[in-house]
Design a protein around this motif. Sequence first.
Motif, mmCIF file in Angstrom:
data_model
loop_
_atom_site.group_PDB
_atom_site.id
_atom_site.type_symbol
_atom_site.label_atom_id
_atom_site.label_comp_id
_atom_site.label_asym_id
_atom_site.label_seq_id
_atom_site.Cartn_x
_atom_site.Cartn_y
_atom_site.Cartn_z
ATOM 1 N N THR A 199 31.686 40.149 -14.088
ATOM 2 C CA THR A 199 32.349 41.446 -14.211
ATOM 3 C C THR A 199 31.657 42.478 -13.316
ATOM 4 N N VAL A 200 32.448 43.324 -12.678
ATOM 5 C CA VAL A 200 31.921 44.389 -11.813
ATOM 6 C C VAL A 200 32.111 45.733 -12.506
ATOM 7 N N VAL A 201 31.036 46.513 -12.521
ATOM 8 C CA VAL A 201 31.048 47.814 -13.183
ATOM 9 C C VAL A 201 30.437 48.863 -12.258
ATOM 10 N N ILE A 202 30.576 50.127 -12.643
ATOM 11 C CA ILE A 202 29.803 51.212 -12.060
ATOM 12 C C ILE A 202 28.711 51.541 -13.070
ATOM 13 N N ASP A 203 27.451 51.494 -12.627
ATOM 14 C CA ASP A 203 26.341 51.677 -13.555
ATOM 15 C C ASP A 203 25.983 53.150 -13.742
ATOM 16 N N GLU A 204 24.881 53.390 -14.427
ATOM 17 C CA GLU A 204 24.466 54.754 -14.749
ATOM 18 C C GLU A 204 24.050 55.548 -13.517
ATOM 19 N N LEU A 205 23.828 54.857 -12.400
ATOM 20 C CA LEU A 205 23.454 55.524 -11.154
ATOM 21 C C LEU A 205 24.651 55.747 -10.239
ATOM 22 N N GLY A 206 25.827 55.301 -10.686
ATOM 23 C CA GLY A 206 27.021 55.435 -9.868
ATOM 24 C C GLY A 206 27.155 54.355 -8.816
ATOM 25 N N ALA A 207 26.412 53.270 -8.956
ATOM 26 C CA ALA A 207 26.427 52.176 -7.983
ATOM 27 C C ALA A 207 27.159 50.969 -8.551
ATOM 28 N N GLY A 208 27.656 50.108 -7.656
ATOM 29 C CA GLY A 208 28.260 48.861 -8.082
ATOM 30 C C GLY A 208 27.225 47.940 -8.698
ATOM 31 N N HIS A 209 27.594 47.281 -9.796
ATOM 32 C CA HIS A 209 26.655 46.438 -10.543
ATOM 33 C C HIS A 209 27.443 45.288 -11.161
ATOM 34 N N ALA A 210 26.824 44.107 -11.248
ATOM 35 C CA ALA A 210 27.475 42.933 -11.836
ATOM 36 C C ALA A 210 26.820 42.566 -13.157
ATOM 37 N N VAL A 211 27.635 42.279 -14.154
ATOM 38 C CA VAL A 211 27.183 41.813 -15.455
ATOM 39 C C VAL A 211 28.006 40.588 -15.820
ATOM 40 N N MET A 212 27.626 39.918 -16.904
ATOM 41 C CA MET A 212 28.453 38.827 -17.405
ATOM 42 C C MET A 212 29.030 39.215 -18.754
#
Length: 266
Positions: A199-212
């Motif tokens: 899954t692709v999200v926008i993290d707390e820093l406003g950057a692209g981030h991947a999680v499962m």
Amino acid sequence: MRTDLITPLKKWFTTSVHHSSSALEPRMDGPTYALLSKPAVIARFAASYRKRWTGKAKRCLGSAVAALGIAVTTISDPAAAAFAEKASLPTASEATRSHGKADPTTAWIRFCEQLPEECAINAREPTLVSLNPDIWAAITSVNERVNAMILAVTDQDHWGVVDRWDFPDDGMGDCEDIQLLKRKLLIKAGLPRRAMRMTVVIDELGAGHAVMMIRTDHGDFILDNKRDAVLPWKQTGYVYLKREGTESEAWVMLGDWAVPIVTVNR
């Protein structure tokens, strides 16, 4: 040298996913376990922030990953029963809702070309994991232990490229690499790949981030290298953009926002 990592790494190598050395040590007997116990090997891992492992060190990490996978598969054994009994199930929460197709990242496409089995959909598998204390204990243990084992480093520092998806076989990786390893171990433990979606999200820093995202009968939960706790997706504070679909290899949208084409965060 990252001397601050030596103690936690040694602790991980000498304990199992159940916080009991007796479960792991017999599976790593002989030369392999002796080598992993040497401070020099642990120090070499800590010093590898900007260089990849080769030779013995890389093989040692592979042995540790294999041992972790074996330990997870035995979570229902009598030796692990006490641990599993303590793992209460999470409160049921709302599942995510998808709408329409989304384009995967270019790095994901390349990853699938190299390892198509990692991206395939098996329609015979369930789309949800039926949680019980044993399974929940395996999920939370794998998340915590892999986070402790893999050194988080950006693809730019690691490979000299903006975005690359791969398994962290050399002991280093960024967000998506770490989640891919967690999924691999949980598949070995018997969980369906189809219910575990990158899954692709926008993290707390406003950057692209991947999680499962693990989709369960108690809601959707997130495995993340930024935290050891496995949380319901709504409690992470992230903006959810897209994930792997469950009906085909196509990705699906989770929101109406502009979607990043890379995940550069470690």
